[in-house]
Design a protein around this motif. Structure first.
Motif, PDB file in Angstrom:
ATOM      1  N   ALA A 177       0.830  -1.208   0.000  1.00 26.65           N
ATOM      2  CA  ALA A 177       0.000   0.000   0.000  1.00 26.65           C
ATOM      3  C   ALA A 177       0.865   1.259   0.000  1.00 26.65           C
ATOM      4  N   ALA A 178       1.974   1.239   0.760  1.00 26.48           N
ATOM      5  CA  ALA A 178       2.871   2.398   0.783  1.00 26.48           C
ATOM      6  C   ALA A 178       3.523   2.621  -0.582  1.00 26.48           C
ATOM      7  N   CYS A 180       2.208   1.838  -3.479  1.00 28.26           N
ATOM      8  CA  CYS A 180       1.166   2.405  -4.351  1.00 28.26           C
ATOM      9  C   CYS A 180       0.963   3.889  -4.061  1.00 28.26           C
ATOM     10  N   GLN A 181       0.994   4.255  -2.780  1.00 28.24           N
ATOM     11  CA  GLN A 181       0.819   5.663  -2.425  1.00 28.24           C
ATOM     12  C   GLN A 181       1.969   6.511  -2.963  1.00 28.24           C
ATOM     13  N   GLU A 182       3.195   5.993  -2.877  1.00 33.53           N
ATOM     14  CA  GLU A 182       4.345   6.738  -3.379  1.00 33.53           C
ATOM     15  C   GLU A 182       4.267   6.917  -4.895  1.00 33.53           C
ATOM     16  N   TYR A 185       1.644   9.515  -5.718  1.00 36.15           N
ATOM     17  CA  TYR A 185       2.153  10.869  -5.491  1.00 36.15           C
ATOM     18  C   TYR A 185       3.095  11.294  -6.622  1.00 36.15           C
ATOM     19  N   ARG A 286      -7.353   0.580   0.534  1.00 32.35           N
ATOM     20  CA  ARG A 286      -6.350   1.627   0.284  1.00 32.35           C
ATOM     21  C   ARG A 286      -5.629   1.380  -1.033  1.00 32.35           C
ATOM     22  N   TYR A 290      -5.696   3.804  -4.489  1.00 31.19           N
ATOM     23  CA  TYR A 290      -4.532   4.318  -5.226  1.00 31.19           C
ATOM     24  C   TYR A 290      -4.541   3.801  -6.668  1.00 31.19           C
ATOM     25  N   THR A 293      -6.917   5.961  -8.583  1.00 33.17           N
ATOM     26  CA  THR A 293      -6.348   7.303  -8.761  1.00 33.17           C
ATOM     27  C   THR A 293      -5.326   7.321  -9.886  1.00 33.17           C
TER      28      THR A 293
END
Length: 479
Positions: A177-178, A180-182, A185, A286, A290, A293
């Motif tokens: 998940a981290a 994917c978030q990076e 961004y 989560r 992402y 998005t």
């Protein structure tokens, strides 16, 4: 508190080489020394300072690094060192990455301390990425928990193994998940189409979505073993004989002060497994957020690339640069119309009375009968295809009757509703039904599992054979 004590035991000098201007050279040397001193060590004390310096030289040659070290602010250079490998060795020893001890005779031995080796090991694990398959880990947790009741003597080790696997699984899921978030961004801040597409297709689509997330969702979904694992844990805690044997075994092995303390620790291990399995939903949501998005951002960039003129940005930059180079007093050419005399269109026009408004006749165009019929047919089809637990329940109960187990060979398909229910019945396989699904109550009533290499054939469809077992009677649930 444990984290604070851990950081208190780490010296700040360990990070000086990694944060210096020579960090690349130091990192290459450290990884080579870690492989030799920790991973591939055969005999105790086999590495001397001379051997360690030779390892540093070889690693720099293998990785093509420049061996010319730059001066650092807090380093005092000594001129009795023959080469840069000796300087690197001395710097690593001063910062605590290496230590020397007296061996036999006048022999010096070099080794890497435990904290330093743990840091390098963690960095190496990060560079390799997740090793275990996430969905398979859930199956391993279930297999370990399932054997506890049948063999309580060895059940303690299985519980501890399952708890460790669950914690590692959850950390890897959070790491996904981290990542994917990076990436989301990075894509949001990126304005260049080429770099954006490269990030989406290479970093996200190939490395995460196809490599990890799709396999997690399709082949070994964690929902497949979650319900049965939680049920097994509940049965272990309710089975008094098994629970007392586990508590006694824990008290004997760990020498706890009382059996109540052992019982609390065992409950903590089992509750951690349950909590992690229940928190899977939040993490998967989560990751899916992402994913949506990034997909939306990429789709908008593609639409922009298809509609905007090629090299528009470059043309605008050239135009702005050309205007900026013009002299201050020069006139800028324009496509506006310039008139050197007064024309009729520029003379004064007196105001006149406007004509009264007249109603505009609205011409209604009735839709075609074919379009109406097609739309109604599509709506009826979608409504009929909607998930209906009662339709599946009716099909299975009609075939089950008073039996407790049947196969799909015994199910009769005589109508379109029967065929739809027969197809949707496959969603019950392996209890892999997410919370909130219309079929969540059916999992409590029936257990569905496939039959390997066998098929069911009727007048409408040929599909893999399934076994349907009744767990409880439908009258005891609300469907």
């Amino acid at each position: 508190m444990k984290t604070y004590m851990f950081w208190k035991s780490i010296s700040n000098d360990l990070f000086k080489p990694l944060a210096s201007i020579n960090s690349k050279i130091y990192s290459v040397s450290l990884f080579a020394l870690y492989r030799y001193l920790v991973v591939e060590q055969i005999e105790i004390g086999e590495c001397t300072p001379t051997k360690a310096k030779q390892i540093i030289r070889n690693s720099l040659l293998e990785n093509g690094q420049e061996t010319l070290l730059k001066e650092e602010g807090d380093e005092v250079r000594t001129f009795d060192e023959p080469d840069d490998a000796a300087r690197i060795y001395r710097r690593l020893k001063e910062c605590g990455w290496l230590r020397e001890m007296d061996g036999e005779g006048y022999r010096k031995e070099t080794f890497m301390p435990s904290v330093a080796a743990s840091i390098i090991s963690a960095l190496e694990n990060i560079s390799q990425g997740p090793i275990a398959k996430l969905g398979s880990t859930c199956q391993g947790i279930y297999s370990a928990i399932r054997t506890v009741q049948s063999n309580p003597k060895n059940g303690l080790s299985n519980i501890e193994f399952a708890a460790d696997c669950a914690r590692r699984f959850y950390k890897e899921l959070l790491s996904m998940a981290a990542n994917c978030q990076e990436i989301a961004y990075t894509m949001r801040e990126e304005h260049t189409g080429k770099k954006l597409f490269e990030t989406f297709f290479e970093d996200f689509l190939k490395k995460i979505l196809l490599e990890d997330y799709s396999k997690l969702n399709l082949t070994t979904h964690p929902y497949r073993y979650r319900a049965v694992t939680i049920s097994e844990i509940f049965d272990i805690q309710q089975n008094r004989l098994v629970w007392q044997a586990l508590v006694a075994k824990h008290n004997q092995e760990y020498q706890t002060r009382t059996q109540q303390e052992s019982e609390e620790k065992l409950k903590t291990e089992l509750n951690d497994i349950v909590q992690i399995l229940e928190n899977i939903d939040t993490t998967l949501k989560r990751i899916d957020h992402y994913r949506r998005t990034m997909t939306k951002r990429t789709r908008e960039a593609m639409q922009y690339a298809l509609t905007v003129a090629p090299e528009l940005g470059e043309k605008l930059d050239n135009l702005i640069g050309g205007v900026a180079k013009l002299p201050k007093n020069s006139t800028i050419p324009s496509n506006q119309l310039t008139e050197f005399f007064i024309t009729d269109s520029r003379l004064y026009q007196p105001r006149t009375v406007e004509a009264p408004a007249e109603p505009t006749q609205v011409q209604k165009q009735l839709p075609k009968i074919e379009d109406i019929a097609r739309s109604r047919a599509v709506d009826a089809y979608i409504k009929r295809r909607a998930p209906s637990p009662r339709r599946i329940l009716h099909l299975i109960e009609k075939a089950l009757g008073t039996k407790l187990r049947i196969t799909t060979d015994e199910i009769e398909v005589n109508s379109l509703d029967d065929l739809i229910a027969f197809l949707q019945m496959r969603d019950l396989l392996h209890d892999a039904v997410p919370p909130g699904s219309p079929y969540s109550q059916l999992v409590k009533i029936y257990k569905c599992k496939p039959v390997q290499n066998e098929y069911t054939e009727n007048s409408f469809i040929v599909a893999p054979k399934m076994i349907i077992e009744r767990r409880i009677h439908p009258s005891r649930t609300k469907v």
